[in-house]
Design an enzyme around this catalytic site. Structure first.
Site, PDB file in Angstrom:
ATOM      1  N   ASP B   8       3.427  27.859  28.994  1.00 35.68           N
ATOM      2  CA  ASP B   8       4.478  27.752  27.977  1.00 35.68           C
ATOM      3  C   ASP B   8       5.742  27.322  28.704  1.00 35.68           C
ATOM      4  O   ASP B   8       6.348  28.113  29.429  1.00 35.68           O
ATOM      5  CB  ASP B   8       4.667  29.117  27.294  1.00 35.68           C
ATOM      6  N   LYS B  69      15.049  21.466  28.618  1.00 44.39           N
ATOM      7  CA  LYS B  69      14.107  20.998  27.602  1.00 44.39           C
ATOM      8  C   LYS B  69      14.817  20.241  26.480  1.00 44.39           C
ATOM      9  O   LYS B  69      14.232  19.376  25.838  1.00 44.39           O
ATOM     10  CB  LYS B  69      13.357  22.209  27.042  1.00 44.39           C
ATOM     11  N   GLU B 167       3.353  24.656  20.191  1.00 39.06           N
ATOM     12  CA  GLU B 167       3.602  26.078  20.437  1.00 39.06           C
ATOM     13  C   GLU B 167       3.135  26.982  19.297  1.00 39.06           C
ATOM     14  O   GLU B 167       2.431  27.961  19.542  1.00 39.06           O
ATOM     15  CB  GLU B 167       5.084  26.290  20.774  1.00 39.06           C
ATOM     16  N   ASP B 189       8.391  30.088  14.535  1.00 40.61           N
ATOM     17  CA  ASP B 189       8.691  30.172  15.972  1.00 40.61           C
ATOM     18  C   ASP B 189      10.135  29.767  16.235  1.00 40.61           C
ATOM     19  O   ASP B 189      10.481  28.586  16.174  1.00 40.61           O
ATOM     20  CB  ASP B 189       7.709  29.260  16.727  1.00 40.61           C
TER      21      ASP B 189
HETATM   22  N1  LIG Z   1      16.262  41.085  21.301  1.00 40.30           N
HETATM   23  C1  LIG Z   1      16.709  39.871  21.041  1.00 40.30           C
HETATM   24  N2  LIG Z   1      17.528  39.633  20.007  1.00 40.30           N
HETATM   25  C2  LIG Z   1      17.983  38.383  19.743  1.00 40.30           C
HETATM   26  N3  LIG Z   1      17.676  37.313  20.471  1.00 40.30           N
HETATM   27  C3  LIG Z   1      16.857  37.490  21.519  1.00 40.30           C
HETATM   28  C4  LIG Z   1      16.327  38.748  21.858  1.00 40.30           C
HETATM   29  N4  LIG Z   1      15.537  38.604  22.949  1.00 40.30           N
HETATM   30  C5  LIG Z   1      15.577  37.307  23.264  1.00 40.30           C
HETATM   31  N5  LIG Z   1      16.376  36.621  22.429  1.00 40.30           N
HETATM   32  C6  LIG Z   1      16.694  35.199  22.440  1.00 40.30           C
HETATM   33  O1  LIG Z   1      15.503  34.460  22.421  1.00 40.30           O
HETATM   34  C7  LIG Z   1      15.711  33.201  23.060  1.00 40.30           C
HETATM   35  C8  LIG Z   1      14.620  32.948  24.037  1.00 40.30           C
HETATM   36  O2  LIG Z   1      13.415  33.002  23.356  1.00 40.30           O
HETATM   37  P1  LIG Z   1      12.117  32.344  23.978  1.00 40.30           P
HETATM   38  O3  LIG Z   1      11.059  32.486  22.967  1.00 40.30           O
HETATM   39  O4  LIG Z   1      11.884  32.900  25.327  1.00 40.30           O
HETATM   40  O5  LIG Z   1      12.661  30.870  24.047  1.00 40.30           O
HETATM   41  P2  LIG Z   1      12.026  29.504  24.498  1.00 40.30           P
HETATM   42  O6  LIG Z   1      10.653  29.462  23.920  1.00 40.30           O
HETATM   43  O7  LIG Z   1      12.937  28.501  23.900  1.00 40.30           O
HETATM   44  O8  LIG Z   1      12.062  29.511  25.977  1.00 40.30           O
HETATM   45  C9  LIG Z   1      17.061  33.281  23.745  1.00 40.30           C
HETATM   46  O9  LIG Z   1      18.007  32.560  22.985  1.00 40.30           O
HETATM   47  C10 LIG Z   1      17.359  34.755  23.716  1.00 40.30           C
HETATM   48  O10 LIG Z   1      18.749  35.012  23.673  1.00 40.30           O
HETATM   49 MG   LIG Z   2       8.961  29.293  23.052  1.00 36.66          MG
END
Ligand SMILES: Nc1ncnc2c1ncn2[C@@H]1O[C@H](COP(=O)(O)OP(=O)(O)O)[C@@H](O)[C@H]1O
Ligand SMILES: [Mg+2]
Lengths: 238, 606
Positions: B8, B69, B167, B189
């Site tokens: 991922d 990205k 995804e 998502d």
């Molecule tokens: N508990 C939470 N509450 C709100 N936002 C969150 C929380 N935990 C993570 N995030 C947000 O989720 C995002 C990252 O999510 P993720 O699925 O890892 O992203 P990506 O797939 O784009 O890498 C970030 O913007 C982060 O701030």
């Molecule tokens: Mg993601």
């Protein structure tokens, strides 16, 4: 870009795929896989979609059977299952899957299915220009004018509001017409299928067949026309 | 067949997973969590990736790349609006963005490749074998250029990308495998940078995507930005300070904004604290969940439009959806959950870890490709319509959006002028009427034999493969000859450029490896220091004062070696410390065994 014309390949001449296995050269009898070496075989370009799914060439089909056959063939052809195979097999798998997906999409939708069958039986419907239903001709002309007027109007004005109300009414009417035509098509589908089931080769059966085909063609063409107008209308007043 | 891992490659975080006897698992090493922040920093020790690089966001903002990205498959013009937010320097070469890091500039696929390489190394260390094949996930709504850029990144990282998968569909594979669900599901998502919605039908192991939609520019980053903008505005108003000229403080504000957002998923009210530059004190402010939701609700609302479109395209009503699955870190926000629940009229599922489920699904797909899993099959769709430019600058659609892939369309071309030897073809992706409003994918010139106008008949096949990537073939119908087509991507690297980047990545691999050794040694040393200090605190009384002194000396020797850049010195001091603490370890074990006889478990003590 220049010079591009639509593809109108002739699918009328149907014949069952009966050739040699690309791999072991044997006269293979299997449907999609060689009976001798079990290698996947390219689906013949001449294979019609109904035959591909093992369905009778009818306008009303069992969509459950269609779906389960689609899943079954997907499992047989999908590139996911050819990752470890030779380049030739991978490319056959890709081609077969793409064909299968087109076939499924076409047969799943009753209108596309009918257009496809008409195509098989009597030549492409896509070549015929879509035409307005004769009895709606006046109405549609007027609608086009209202649409033009609305497009040029100041959207906040009272005049525009009046036009919008009128367009809404027109839309409801046209949509009803569309449903109407679909119901009539449905009847024709059943009549067609019944005729095919009887399989009579009489002069009268042939005449009826020609008549149904002509009616279906007309309604399909009218329906596409009305549908395009409704889409345009919805986009404009949205 | 060699093992295939699932990756991922996220905007914010990246993970690698593998299939362990029918169960997908994410890979995490002893001292590291499974999530690798998608951050790359140029330090004095070379390029570093992940958690250590994240520390450089505020220390070294101009040389620390995050959210790369967002730039995959994009030109500079595409991202003009947000350039101001990024502290690192972006330029462009041949329609591809370049990111300046010190002397050199890198394309987004090269930066992504560094993240992929880190994951590859982790997988290799964990599995004890060389990894050369991977399935990599992309947002479902990624266009052809963005998918191609992701594939390029894999190649540059030394990975053969066997499949690019979407995804949300990856998530559905992991979900379906675990829950044995049948019926219609919606996967929502919302990650750091992108939003996807996919609607699938699950039946007898077939995962058929009915429709997908999304926004490749909507995610948690945007929420953070809104909060950061608010804080910056208030700091300007109250303190007369314009932080936008201090890129290190800008980063600190952004990070504090994110922290605040995350805490407000649990709490109703928090205090935001920021140190101001040059000892000008501190800015504090209370922030409530209501205020956060007020700021973010238009963005959350924006995600519902694509949901409705996906429903419409699949011919379903919200009530037809049996289950709603939440994926991505941002779906932890209560507001997001509420809005999704309101739209679909049912409580969404969030039992699966939203951070890991995509990587797990990629591992399942990898297992399908290697022939391990044979009962599951994913039938995905192309998210955007594909077409060509026709006369008058209009786009003529050849493959409609939400068509199951692989999908192909054939088109016949001819000439209008006698002796014409070429036909120019412009390939587009998008839903708009006019060519100029859609994404230009590529242009190519079809070679035509010089003949009277209208005589040549060249059949061009447009084929979208199972990766959602376009392939073009042409055949002269008169001669039956096929011709190879050189497609010039509008926003991508050419094959030669990718080749060169692969070579470059080998050249720099040596530097990277040594930098990595230092980082790993430091991490291991840090972990050893922490555990030893804990043992001293818990069991110091079990050994003599001299022994404690000896341990302390070894501890500080290791601590100073850890500051240096010699991995061998660090490993050496680690061995010393382990030797010095041996007596303590044995004493604690004995003690815990004694306690064990009194009814306590060893695992509770150690
Ligand atoms: N508990 C939470 N509450 C709100 N936002 C969150 C929380 N935990 C993570 N995030 C947000 O989720 C995002 C990252 O999510 P993720 O699925 O890892 O992203 P990506 O797939 O784009 O890498 C970030 O913007 C982060 O701030
Ligand atoms: Mg993601």
């Amino acid at each position: 870009m220049n010079g591009h014309i639509h593809n109108t390949d002739d699918r009328r001449e149907l014949q069952m795929a009966r050739s040699m296995c690309w791999h072991c050269q044997s006269e293979m009898a299997g449907e999609y896989f060689c009976d001798r070496c079990v290698k996947v075989q390219p689906v013949s370009k001449d294979l019609d979609y109904f035959t591909c799914f093992g369905l009778p060439r009818r306008l009303v089909i069992d969509t459950q059977v269609l779906e389960s056959k689609f899943y079954e063939l997907s499992r047989a052809f999908h590139p996911d299952f050819y990752q470890n195979k030779s380049d030739a097999e991978q490319s056959i798998s890709l081609g077969n899957s793409a064909m299968l997906n087109t076939a499924y999409r076409t047969l799943r939708d009753p209108i596309q299915r009918a257009e496809y069958l008409l195509d098989l039986e009597a030549g492409s419907v896509k070549d015929i220009r879509t035409s307005p239903p004769a009895d709606l001709f006046e109405e549609i002309l007027e609608l086009q004018e209202t649409l033009d007027e609305f497009r040029e109007s100041d959207r906040t004005s009272e005049h525009a509001a009046r036009l919008r109300t009128k367009l809404h009414t027109d839309r409801t009417n046209l949509e009803e017409r569309q449903r109407d035509m679909e119901a009539r098509l449905q009847q024709l589908f059943s009549r067609w299928d019944a005729l095919q089931d009887r399989g009579e080769a009489t002069e009268q059966a042939r005449a009826e067949r020609t008549l149904i085909l002509k009616d279906m063609r007309n309604i399909l063409s009218n329906r596409t026309y009305v549908k395009n107008i409704v889409n345009d209308l919805v986009a404009t007043i949205a | 067949m060699a093992r295939i891992v699932g990756i991922d490659l996220g905007t914010t975080n990246s993970l690698v997973a593998y299939m362990d006897k029918g169960t997908p698992r994410v890979i995490s090493t002893r001292h590291e969590r499974a999530m690798v922040p998608s951050v790359v920093a140029l330090t004095d020790n070379g390029l570093i990736v992940g958690d250590p690089a994240k520390e450089h966001l505020t220390r070294n903002p101009e040389r620390t790349v995050y959210s790369v990205k967002r730039f995959m498959g994009k030109s500079l013009a595409d991202v003009q609006g947000e350039l101001a937010y990024f502290p690192y320097t972006l330029t462009e070469k041949g329609g591809v963005i370049r990111i300046q890091l010190g002397e050199k500039s890198y394309s987004p696929p090269q930066i992504s490749a560094m993240i992929l390489k880190e994951l590859k190394l982790r997988a290799e260390a964990f599995l004890g074998e060389s990894i050369t094949k991977a399935v990599i996930t992309v947002p479902a709504y990624f266009n052809d250029s963005q998918r191609q850029a992701t594939k390029d990144a894999g190649m540059i990282a030394g990975l053969e990308v066997l499949r690019i998968i979407n995804e949300p569909t990856a998530a559905s594979l992991a979900y379906g495998l675990q829950k044995k669900t049948q019926g219609t599901i919606a996967v929502y998502d919302l990650g750091g940078g992108t939003f996807d919605i996919s609607i699938l039908k699950l039946k007898n192991g077939i995962f058929e995507v009915l429709a997908t939609n999304g926004d490749t520019h909507l995610g948690g980053d945007d929420f953070d930005q809104l909060i950061a903008d608010l804080l910056l505005k208030e700091i300007r108003a109250q303190q007369g300070l314009d932080l936008s000229t201090h890129s290190d403080h800008m980063q600190a504000v952004r990070l504090e904004a994110e922290r605040a957002k995350i805490r407000l998923s649990e709490e109703l009210k928090i205090t935001v604290t920021l140190d101001l530059p040059d000892g000008q004190g501190r800015f504090t402010r209370e922030l409530t969940r209501d205020q956060l939701e007020g700021l973010c609700s238009p963005l959350v609302e924006r995600s519902l439009g694509p949901c409705r479109l996906a429903l419409k395209d699949s011919g379903l009503n919200p009530t037809d959806i049996d289950e709603v699955v939440l994926v991505g870190g941002s779906t932890r926000m209560p507001l997001v959950r509420q809005r999704v629940q309101a739209l679909f009229g049912k409580q969404p599922h969030c039992e699966l870890n939203p951070d890991e489920v995509v990587a797990l699904g990629a591992a399942v797909q990898a297992d399908i490709l290697s022939g391990g899993t044979t009962d599951m099959l994913l039938l995905d769709v192309t998210p955007l319509s594909l077409g060509i430019e026709t006369m008058g600058g209009v786009m003529s659609s050849l493959i409609r959006r939400n068509t199951t892939i692989p999908a192909s369309a054939k088109e016949m071309f001819t000439t209008y002028v006698d002796g014409q030897t070429g036909v120019d073809i412009h390939i587009l992706q998008g839903e708009r009427e006019l060519a100029k409003d859609n994404r230009s994918l590529a242009r190519f010139r079809l070679k035509v034999p010089p003949l009277p106008a209208g005589v040549p008949r060249i059949e061009v096949t447009f084929l979208i493969d199972a990766n959602g990537i376009l392939n073009v073939m042409a055949k002269d119908m008169r001669t039956g000859e096929t011709q190879s087509i050189e497609v010039k991507p509008s926003y991508g690297l050419s094959d030669q450029e990718v080749e060169r980047m692969i070579e470059d990545s080998f050249k720099f691999a040596a530097d990277d490896v040594s930098a990595r050794k230092v980082i790993e040694a430091r991490l291991d040393a840090g972990a050893l220091i922490t555990t030893t200090e804990k043992s001293l605190a818990d069991g110091g009384h079990l050994v003599s004062a001299e022994e404690v002194a000896k341990i302390r000396t070894a501890l500080s020797a290791l601590a100073s070696a850890k500051e240096g850049t010699d991995p061998r010195a660090i490993r050496g001091r680690m061995a010393d410390l382990e030797q010095a603490a041996k007596g303590l370890t044995v004493a604690m074990l004995d003690d815990s065994l004694k306690q064990g006889l009194q009814g306590k478990k060893i695992s509770d003590v150690t």
